[in-house]
Design a protein around this motif. Structure first.
Motif, PDB file in Angstrom:
ATOM      1  N   GLU A   1       0.828  -1.216   0.000  1.00  0.00           N
ATOM      2  CA  GLU A   1       0.000   0.000   0.000  1.00  0.00           C
ATOM      3  C   GLU A   1       0.861   1.264   0.000  1.00  0.00           C
ATOM      4  O   GLU A   1       0.545   2.258  -0.678  1.00  0.00           O
TER       5      GLU A   1
ATOM      6  N   ILE B   1       2.403   1.697  -3.602  1.00  0.00           N
ATOM      7  CA  ILE B   1       1.414   2.191  -4.564  1.00  0.00           C
ATOM      8  C   ILE B   1       1.086   3.658  -4.278  1.00  0.00           C
ATOM      9  O   ILE B   1       0.962   4.470  -5.201  1.00  0.00           O
ATOM     10  N   ALA B   2       0.987   4.017  -3.011  1.00  0.00           N
ATOM     11  CA  ALA B   2       0.725   5.413  -2.647  1.00  0.00           C
ATOM     12  C   ALA B   2       1.858   6.319  -3.117  1.00  0.00           C
ATOM     13  O   ALA B   2       1.618   7.445  -3.593  1.00  0.00           O
TER      14      ALA B   2
ATOM     15  N   LYS C   1       1.453   6.926  -6.827  1.00  0.00           N
ATOM     16  CA  LYS C   1       0.373   7.890  -7.069  1.00  0.00           C
ATOM     17  C   LYS C   1       0.818   9.313  -6.738  1.00  0.00           C
ATOM     18  O   LYS C   1       0.555  10.271  -7.475  1.00  0.00           O
TER      19      LYS C   1
ATOM     20  N   ALA D   1      -2.798  -5.636  -7.202  1.00  0.00           N
ATOM     21  CA  ALA D   1      -3.124  -4.344  -6.585  1.00  0.00           C
ATOM     22  C   ALA D   1      -2.563  -3.187  -7.415  1.00  0.00           C
ATOM     23  O   ALA D   1      -3.197  -2.131  -7.532  1.00  0.00           O
ATOM     24  N   VAL D   2      -1.365  -3.377  -7.972  1.00  0.00           N
ATOM     25  CA  VAL D   2      -0.775  -2.355  -8.837  1.00  0.00           C
ATOM     26  C   VAL D   2      -1.658  -2.125 -10.059  1.00  0.00           C
ATOM     27  O   VAL D   2      -1.961  -0.982 -10.438  1.00  0.00           O
TER      28      VAL D   2
ATOM     29  N   ASP E   1      -4.873  -2.907 -10.367  1.00  0.00           N
ATOM     30  CA  ASP E   1      -6.161  -2.358  -9.933  1.00  0.00           C
ATOM     31  C   ASP E   1      -6.070  -0.861  -9.642  1.00  0.00           C
ATOM     32  O   ASP E   1      -7.073  -0.142  -9.716  1.00  0.00           O
ATOM     33  N   ALA E   2      -4.864  -0.394  -9.292  1.00  0.00           N
ATOM     34  CA  ALA E   2      -4.671   1.033  -9.006  1.00  0.00           C
ATOM     35  C   ALA E   2      -4.491   1.843 -10.291  1.00  0.00           C
ATOM     36  O   ALA E   2      -4.272   3.057 -10.229  1.00  0.00           O
TER      37      ALA E   2
END
Length: 630
Positions: A64, A67-68, A71, A94-95, A97-98
Motif C-alpha cells: 500500500e 502504490i501510494a 500515485k 493491486a498495482v 487495480d490502481a
C-alpha cells in the motif's frame, strides 16, 4: 512507452534498473526506509519517497505504501526488481487495480508458478520433465516421513512457496528428518508466511542449470539460452556463468525448448527463469535434466545473459510492459563469448559466512569488470537486508579467459572494516573442479575446510607492515636517516623482527627493507596501507604493532556463547542447569533472513542464560555460558 517508473526495491538492482531507465529517457522514483535514507539508489533517482522504518516488513514489503508513493509522484509504472514483492501475485494485482503498469508477468502467471507443488503438476501436463518426489496435500509429519522413506535418502525438503535457498533442507538419514522438517517449516513461515513443504529426491551429482525466457502480450516467447549456477552454498548461488560448460547443442536445444513450453503453459509475459536440476554423473544429458521451479521475475544473475547475447533485459521489460512485442525473434539471438558473475557479499567465509555489517570506510572495486552495486565507499551495510556489496561480471571470448579475468577482479577487491568474501571467490575460480567444469551444487560444502580457511598475509606483506610499524613514530623528514639505522639497538644485537597484532594474536614479522620498497608517511604503496590495513589477493589484514594489554574478551574457549552478529533469537533449546554435550544446539539466531545455530563448544553444564526466544541481541553479546565437565 512508460515516462515515469517507480522502482519498488533497493540496492544494486534499483540502481541497475535506474541506469537503463535513464538511457531510455524514463524518469525514476526511488522508495526508501529509514536505514536507506542516504543510500546510493536514493541519490540516483529523480525523486525519492520515504516509506517507513528499517525492517522490510514495515517498508519495502508494504504494498500500500509503494502504490501510494507511485500515485503521489505521478509514476505510471512499478518495477519490483527481485526479492521483496517481485513474486507476490496479490501486489501485482493491486498495482494493476490502481491503474498502474506492472513491469512483470501477469498475476495469474505468478500465482501459477508461486507454489512449487502446483507448478510441478502444471509442468508435467506441459511435457516438462520433473524431479521424482512428493507433492501431496497431506502435510502431516507421519505422511512426510513415510514419503521420504519411499523416495529413499537423501531427500530434499523444500518450502512450496520458497526461493533464494530459504526453506530448504537436505536430509541424509531418517533420524534427522523431523528436526530438519521443523527448521525448514519455521524458516518458510518466517520468510513466506507459508510452512507447507514438498519432498524431492536428492540428486547425488547435481548441477543447477537455468534458462532465461521472455514473453510478451502478443503471444511470443523466446529463450536467451542457459546459465550454470552450480557453485552454491546453503542453496544460494555464489558464482554463475553463461553458457553452461559441457552443454552440447542437442541438449541445449532440448532444455531451452522445454523452458519455452513451461513459459507458454502459464501464458507468460516479461522476464522469467526456468530452473532445472541436472544429474551430471555422466555429463549433461537431456534425459537427466529435471524442472525445479520458475522464478517469475528478473534474476540476480541476469547480467551474464545480457553479456553473451548483447540484450538489455531491463529495456525489454519496460518495452514489453508498455505493450510492445519482444524486440528480437528467436533466430536473431545467439551466444557470443563467455560471461561469469560473482556475488560479493558482506560476510566472513572463515566464520561460516556470518554476515558482516557496518560502514564501508574503504571500498575499492575492480576496474575492467562490470560492477553492479548499490553501495560506495562510506555506505552502510545494514543488518536489515541482504548483505550483497556488489556483483562482479566479466565477459571474455573463452571460458578460460573469463575465469582468469574473474580471479584477477576478485583479488583486486579492497574493503574495510566490513568483512567480505572476495578471497573466497578467488579460491573458487582456482578450484580444479571449477576449472574443469566438474563442479556440482555440493562442491563448496565438500571442500569447505580448505576453501574457507582464513587467509594469511604473505611474507612480503608482513615485511611491509613491519616496516610501517617500525617507522610509525619517525619524525617527518627523518625517514632516510632512520633507514640507515634500521634495526639498530644500543648495547644489543640489531632488531630482526617486529611484533604485530593480527586478529588479536601476536605474530612476528621480519624487519627487513625489501628491494624497491618505498616509504611515504607510514603507508606501503604496494598494499595501500591505511591505519595499519593492507589488502592482498582479495583479503584485508589489519596489522598494528602488538600491544600486550589483553582484551578481556569472552570466547568459546571460556564457555561463553557469543552472538556472532546482531539478530533475533528464534529458538532456545536449553535452560540454566541443563547438561549439554559438545556440538549440541543451544539456540538459533536469525540474521539477514538466515538461521544460524549456536552449539555447545564442549561437554558441560549451562550455568548462565541471558537469551530468550524472540529477543533481539547485539553482536558479541554473551548469550549463555557453558561450564566444562570435570
Amino acid at each position: 512507452m512508460i515516462s515515469k517508473l517507480l522502482i519498488a526495491n533497493r540496492g544494486e538492482i534499483a540502481c541497475r534498473i535506474m541506469r537503463t531507465a535513464r538511457e531510455m529517457g524514463v524518469a525514476t522514483v526511488a522508495v526508501y526506509s529509514d536505514a536507506d535514507a542516504k543510500a546510493l539508489h536514493v541519490r540516483m533517482a529523480d525523486e525519492a519517497v520515504h516509506i517507513g522504518p528499517s525492517p522490510a516488513a514495515e517498508s519495502y514489503l508494504v504494498g500500500e505504501k509503494i502504490i501510494a508513493a507511485a500515485k503521489e509522484t505521478g509514476a505510471e509504472a512499478i518495477h519490483p526488481g527481485y526479492g521483496f514483492l517481485s513474486e507476490n501475485a496479490g501486489f501485482a494485482q493491486a498495482v494493476i487495480d490502481a491503474g498502474l503498469i506492472w513491469v512483470g508477468p501477469k498475476p495469474e502467471s505468478i500465482e501459477a508458478m508461486g507454489l512449487k507443488d502446483a507448478a510441478k503438476e502444471r509442468m508435467i501436463a506441459a511435457g516438462v520433465p520433473v524431479t521424482p518426489g512428493y507433492l501431496g496435500e497431506d502435510q502431516s509429519v507421519e505422511r512426510l516421513k513415510s514419503e521420504a522413506n519411499a523416495i529413499g535418502y537423501p531427500v530434499l525438503i523444500k518450502a512450496v512457496a520458497g526461493g533464494g535457498g530459504k526453506g530448504m533442507r537436505k536430509v541424509d538419514a531418517p533420524g534427522d528428518f523431523e528436526a530438519s522438517l521443523e527448521s525448514c517449516r519455521r524458516e518458510a513461515k518466517a520468510s513466506f508466511s507459508n510452512d507447507e513443504v514438498l519432498l524431492e529426491k536428492w540428486i547425488t551429482s547435481p548441477r543447477h542449470i537455468e534458462v532465461q525466457v521472455f514473453g510478451d502480450s502478443h503471444g511470443n516467447v523466446v529463450h536467451l539460452f542457459e546459465r550454470d549456477c552450480s557453485l552454491q552454498r546453503r542453496h544460494q548461488k555464489v558464482i554463475e556463468e553463461a553458457p553452461a560448460p559441457g552443454m552440447d547443442e542437442a541438449t541445449r536445444e532440448e532444455i531451452c525448448a522445454a523452458a519455452v513450453r513451461a513459459a507458454k503453459a502459464v501464458d507468460y509475459e516479461g522476464a522469467g527463469t526456468i530452473e532445472f536440476i541436472a544429474d551430471a554423473s555422466e555429463g549433461l544429458r537431456a534425459d537427466r535434466i529435471f524442472f525445479m521451479e520458475m522464478n517469475t521475475r528478473l534474476q540476480v544473475e541476469h547480467p551474464v545473459t545480457e553479456e553473451i547475447t548483447g540484450v538489455d533485459l531491463v529495456e525489454w521489460q519496460l518495452r514489453v510492459a508498455s505493450g510492445e512485442p519482444i524486440p528480437l525473434k528467436q533466430e536473431d539471438l545467439s551466444i557470443n563469448g563467455w560471461a561469469i558473475e560473482a556475488r560479493l557479499y558482506a560476510e566472513d567465509p572463515a566464520k561460516g559466512f556470518l554476515p558482516s555489517t557496518g560502514r564501508l570506510d574503504v571500498l575499492r572495486l575492480p576496474r575492467g569488470a562490470r560492477i553492479e552495486t548499490g553501495v560506495e565507499e562510506g555506505s552502510e551495510v545494514s543488518p536489515f537486508y541482504d548483505p550483497m556489496i556488489a556483483k562482479i561480471v566479466v565477459h571474455e571470448e573463452t571460458r578460460d579467459e573469463a575465469i582468469s579475468a574473474m580471479d584477477e577482479a576478485c583479488r583486486g577487491v579492497a574493503a574495510l572494516p566490513v568483512k567480505h568474501n572476495a578471497w573466497f571467490l578467488s579460491r573458487l575460480t582456482g578450484m580444479e573442479e571449477y576449472q574443469q567444469a566438474t563442479m556440482t551444487t555440493g562442491t563448496i560444502e565438500a571442500r569447505h575446510n580448505e576453501l574457507q580457511a582464513e587467509p594469511k598475509p604473505s611474507k612480503s606483506l608482513l615485511a611491509a607492515a613491519a616496516m610501517d610499524a617500525f617507522f610509525e613514530h619517525v619524525p617527518f623528514g627523518e625517514t632516510e636517516r632512520a633507514k640507515g639505522l634500521l634495526g639498530f639497538r644500543l648495547n644489543s644485537a640489531p632488531q630482526k623482527e617486529v611484533a604485530l597484532s593480527l586478529s588479536g594474536s601476536r605474530i612476528h614479522a621480519p624487519l627487513d627493507l625489501p628491494s624497491g620498497y618505498e616509504f611515504f608517511d607510514g603507508e606501503a604503496t604496494w598494499w595501500a596501507s591505511q591505519h595499519h590495513a593492507y589488502f592482498e589477493d582479495g583479503a584485508a589484514f589489519v596489522l598494528p604493532a602488538y600491544r600486550a594489554e589483553g582484551t578481556g574478551h569472552a570466547s568459546a574457549a571460556d564457555g561463553a556463547i557469543i552472538a556472532p552478529m546482531p539478530g533475533k533469537v528464534i529458538a532456545v533449546d536449553v535452560a540454566e542447569g541443563d547438561t549439554v554435550t559438545a556440538g549440541q544446539r543451544l539456540m538459533v539466531l536469525e540474521a539477514m533472513k538466515m538461521e544460524h545455530a549456536l552449539t555447545a563448544p564442549f561437554d558441560g553444564t549451562v550455568t548462565e542464560l541471558s537469551a530468550s526466544e524472540g529477543g533481539q541481541v547485539q553482536v558479541e553479546a554473551v548469550l549463555c555460558v557453558v561450564e566444562p565437565s570435570e
